[in-house]
Design a protein around this motif. Structure first.
Motif, PDB file in Angstrom:
ATOM      1  N   ASP A 179      10.418  13.136  39.301  1.00  0.00           N
ATOM      2  CA  ASP A 179       9.546  14.308  39.352  1.00  0.00           C
ATOM      3  C   ASP A 179       9.882  15.271  38.215  1.00  0.00           C
ATOM      4  O   ASP A 179      10.966  15.855  38.193  1.00  0.00           O
ATOM      5  CB  ASP A 179       9.712  15.016  40.702  1.00  0.00           C
ATOM      6  CG  ASP A 179       8.682  16.110  40.919  1.00  0.00           C
ATOM      7  OD1 ASP A 179       7.985  16.471  39.957  1.00  0.00           O
ATOM      8  OD2 ASP A 179       8.580  16.597  42.063  1.00  0.00           O
ATOM      9  N   PRO A 180       8.966  15.482  37.269  1.00  0.00           N
ATOM     10  CA  PRO A 180       9.239  16.381  36.142  1.00  0.00           C
ATOM     11  C   PRO A 180       9.245  17.853  36.534  1.00  0.00           C
ATOM     12  O   PRO A 180       9.598  18.707  35.719  1.00  0.00           O
ATOM     13  CB  PRO A 180       8.093  16.073  35.167  1.00  0.00           C
ATOM     14  CG  PRO A 180       6.978  15.614  36.044  1.00  0.00           C
ATOM     15  CD  PRO A 180       7.634  14.850  37.153  1.00  0.00           C
ATOM     16  N   LEU A 181       8.881  18.146  37.782  1.00  0.00           N
ATOM     17  CA  LEU A 181       8.856  19.535  38.243  1.00  0.00           C
ATOM     18  C   LEU A 181       9.960  19.818  39.260  1.00  0.00           C
ATOM     19  O   LEU A 181       9.950  20.858  39.917  1.00  0.00           O
ATOM     20  CB  LEU A 181       7.487  19.861  38.860  1.00  0.00           C
ATOM     21  CG  LEU A 181       6.274  19.672  37.940  1.00  0.00           C
ATOM     22  CD1 LEU A 181       4.991  20.011  38.686  1.00  0.00           C
ATOM     23  CD2 LEU A 181       6.401  20.534  36.685  1.00  0.00           C
ATOM     24  N   TYR A 182      10.924  18.885  39.368  1.00  0.00           N
ATOM     25  CA  TYR A 182      12.029  19.052  40.320  1.00  0.00           C
ATOM     26  C   TYR A 182      13.333  18.745  39.591  1.00  0.00           C
ATOM     27  O   TYR A 182      13.621  17.605  39.244  1.00  0.00           O
ATOM     28  CB  TYR A 182      11.835  18.122  41.510  1.00  0.00           C
ATOM     29  CG  TYR A 182      12.886  18.260  42.588  1.00  0.00           C
ATOM     30  CD1 TYR A 182      13.330  19.505  43.012  1.00  0.00           C
ATOM     31  CD2 TYR A 182      13.431  17.132  43.208  1.00  0.00           C
ATOM     32  CE1 TYR A 182      14.283  19.630  44.007  1.00  0.00           C
ATOM     33  CE2 TYR A 182      14.387  17.249  44.210  1.00  0.00           C
ATOM     34  CZ  TYR A 182      14.809  18.503  44.607  1.00  0.00           C
ATOM     35  OH  TYR A 182      15.756  18.623  45.591  1.00  0.00           O
ATOM     36  N   ALA A 183      14.131  19.795  39.374  1.00  0.00           N
ATOM     37  CA  ALA A 183      15.329  19.657  38.538  1.00  0.00           C
ATOM     38  C   ALA A 183      16.375  18.716  39.117  1.00  0.00           C
ATOM     39  O   ALA A 183      17.202  18.177  38.378  1.00  0.00           O
ATOM     40  CB  ALA A 183      15.953  21.037  38.300  1.00  0.00           C
ATOM     41  N   LEU A 184      16.372  18.496  40.429  1.00  0.00           N
ATOM     42  CA  LEU A 184      17.385  17.633  41.037  1.00  0.00           C
ATOM     43  C   LEU A 184      16.948  16.175  41.115  1.00  0.00           C
ATOM     44  O   LEU A 184      17.652  15.350  41.688  1.00  0.00           O
ATOM     45  CB  LEU A 184      17.728  18.150  42.442  1.00  0.00           C
ATOM     46  CG  LEU A 184      18.364  19.545  42.496  1.00  0.00           C
ATOM     47  CD1 LEU A 184      18.672  19.930  43.937  1.00  0.00           C
ATOM     48  CD2 LEU A 184      19.631  19.595  41.653  1.00  0.00           C
ATOM     49  N   ASP A 185      15.783  15.879  40.544  1.00  0.00           N
ATOM     50  CA  ASP A 185      15.306  14.496  40.505  1.00  0.00           C
ATOM     51  C   ASP A 185      15.108  14.118  39.043  1.00  0.00           C
ATOM     52  O   ASP A 185      14.201  14.622  38.377  1.00  0.00           O
ATOM     53  CB  ASP A 185      13.987  14.375  41.286  1.00  0.00           C
ATOM     54  CG  ASP A 185      13.510  12.925  41.383  1.00  0.00           C
ATOM     55  OD1 ASP A 185      14.329  12.018  41.126  1.00  0.00           O
ATOM     56  OD2 ASP A 185      12.328  12.707  41.713  1.00  0.00           O
ATOM     57  N   PHE A 186      15.979  13.254  38.544  1.00  0.00           N
ATOM     58  CA  PHE A 186      15.908  12.904  37.131  1.00  0.00           C
ATOM     59  C   PHE A 186      16.330  11.452  36.933  1.00  0.00           C
ATOM     60  O   PHE A 186      16.949  10.855  37.825  1.00  0.00           O
ATOM     61  CB  PHE A 186      16.792  13.829  36.288  1.00  0.00           C
ATOM     62  CG  PHE A 186      18.190  14.001  36.812  1.00  0.00           C
ATOM     63  CD1 PHE A 186      19.184  13.077  36.536  1.00  0.00           C
ATOM     64  CD2 PHE A 186      18.506  15.097  37.597  1.00  0.00           C
ATOM     65  CE1 PHE A 186      20.466  13.234  37.019  1.00  0.00           C
ATOM     66  CE2 PHE A 186      19.791  15.269  38.093  1.00  0.00           C
ATOM     67  CZ  PHE A 186      20.773  14.334  37.800  1.00  0.00           C
TER      68      PHE A 186
END
Length: 274
Positions: free
Chosen positions: A131-138
Motif C-alpha cells: 500500500d503506497p498510502l500506508y507507511a507500515l506496509d512496504f
C-alpha cells in the motif's frame, strides 16, 4: 437639533456608543463592536474588494476573501497565500500549496513520488502489491506471519519438523544458555537446602517450649498458687502460676494467669489461652 431638543452630538441613534455627529455607519447591528468611526466589521470593507470585513477571509488584502476548505489558504490561487486545492484541505507548501500531504513533507500527494514517506516509491509499492498510502506496509515486509511455531524443547532427543512436512531426529536440544540457567537455579536450591539443614530451620537457635494442653493448664491452675519472687532470670515472675491482673481477651474476666514453665497466659474463667 431635533424636535426633542437634542443635537447630533447628543444623540446615538443606533446605540453603538458613538454619537451621530461622528458616526460614519448608521444602523449598526445590535451587539456588534465598532471602531472609532462607529462602524462594525459587517459595515466595513477595508480592502474594498466588495466583501465586508466580517465575511472577508483576508479583510486587508483585496486578492483574497474566501477560504472554502478552511486550511488557511485563500481560494484564489493567484492571490496572496493562494490555495492550489481550494476544495481540499491540505498542508503542502511546495510547488502545490494547500493540498493534501499524507506524510507532511511539504510535497502534495499529487506530485509526491512517495506519498506515505516510507522510503519506497509509490510505483515500486504498487508493483510489489504493498500500500503506497500506508507507511507500515512496504516491499520486503510480510504482514502475513505464520505464528504456528512447533517448538521442540527435548534435550538431546525429540524430532524437528522440516518445511516439506517430514520429521527427523533433533540434532540439538536446549541451547547452552538455557541449560546453564537451569543448572544455576538447581545449585542455588541445593545451597538453600544445605543452609537449612545446618541451622535446623531455627530462626534464633532456640527451641520454643511446647504449649500445654488445656488439661495440663487446668491442672496447674488448680494447684495452690505460689507467691511470686522477683528474679532477673524470670523477668520478675517465678512459681507455677502467677495472676497477670489483665482481662481475658476472650471473655473479659480478670482471671488470666501466667504459667512460667510454659511461657503462656491462661484464663481460668473461659479456659482459653491468651
Amino acid at each position: 437639533m431635533d424636535n426633542t431638543g437634542c443635537s447630533d452630538a447628543q444623540r446615538d441613534s443606533d446605540g453603538d456608543g458613538v454619537n451621530d455627529n461622528t458616526d460614519q455607519c448608521d444602523d449598526t447591528p445590535p451587539g456588534e463592536s465598532v471602531d472609532l468611526n462607529g462602524c462594525s466589521a459587517s459595515q466595513r470593507d477595508n480592502d474594498e474588494d466588495g466583501v465586508n470585513d466580517k465575511d472577508d477571509f483576508m479583510p486587508n488584502d483585496a486578492s483574497q476573501h474566501t477560504d472554502s476548505d478552511g486550511d488557511g489558504y485563500g481560494d484564489n490561487p493567484d492571490g496572496t497565500n493562494g490555495d492550489d486545492c481550494p476544495t481540499e484541505s491540505g498542508t503542502s507548501t511546495g510547488d502545490l500549496v494547500g493540498c493534501p500531504d499524507l506524510d507532511n513533507d511539504g510535497i502534495a500527494n499529487d506530485i509526491d513520488d512517495d506519498d506515505d514517506g516510507d522510503g519506497f516509491l509509490d510505483a515500486d509499492e504498487i508493483a510489489n502489491g504493498t500500500d503506497p498510502l500506508y507507511a507500515l506496509d512496504f516491499p520486503g515486509l510480510d504482514l502475513d506471519i505464520d505464528l504456528d511455531l512447533d517448538l521442540d524443547l527435548d534435550i538431546g532427543g525429540g524430532t524437528s519438523n522440516n518445511t516439506d512436512g517430514t520429521s527427523e531426529p533433533a540434532t540439538e536440544g536446549l541451547s547452552t544458555a538455557v541449560i546453564g540457567a537451569i543448572a544455576a537455579v538447581i545449585v542455588l536450591l541445593l545451597i538453600g537446602i544445605a543452609v537449612l539443614a545446618l541451622t535446623g530451620g531455627k530462626k534464633d537457635g532456640t527451641d520454643m517450649p511446647a504449649i500445654p494442653s488445656l488439661a495440663q493448664a487446668q491442672a496447674e491452675l488448680s494447684a495452690p498458687a505460689t507467691v511470686p519472687v522477683a528474679s532477673a532470670a524470670s523477668d520478675g515472675q517465678t512459681g507455677e502460676m502467677v495472676s497477670t491482673g489483665n482481662a481475658c481477651k476472650h471473655c473479659g474476666a480478670m482471671e488470666v494467669y501466667h504459667i512460667p514453665s510454659y511461657g503462656a497466659d491462661y484464663c481460668k474463667a473461659c479456659s482459653q489461652y491468651n
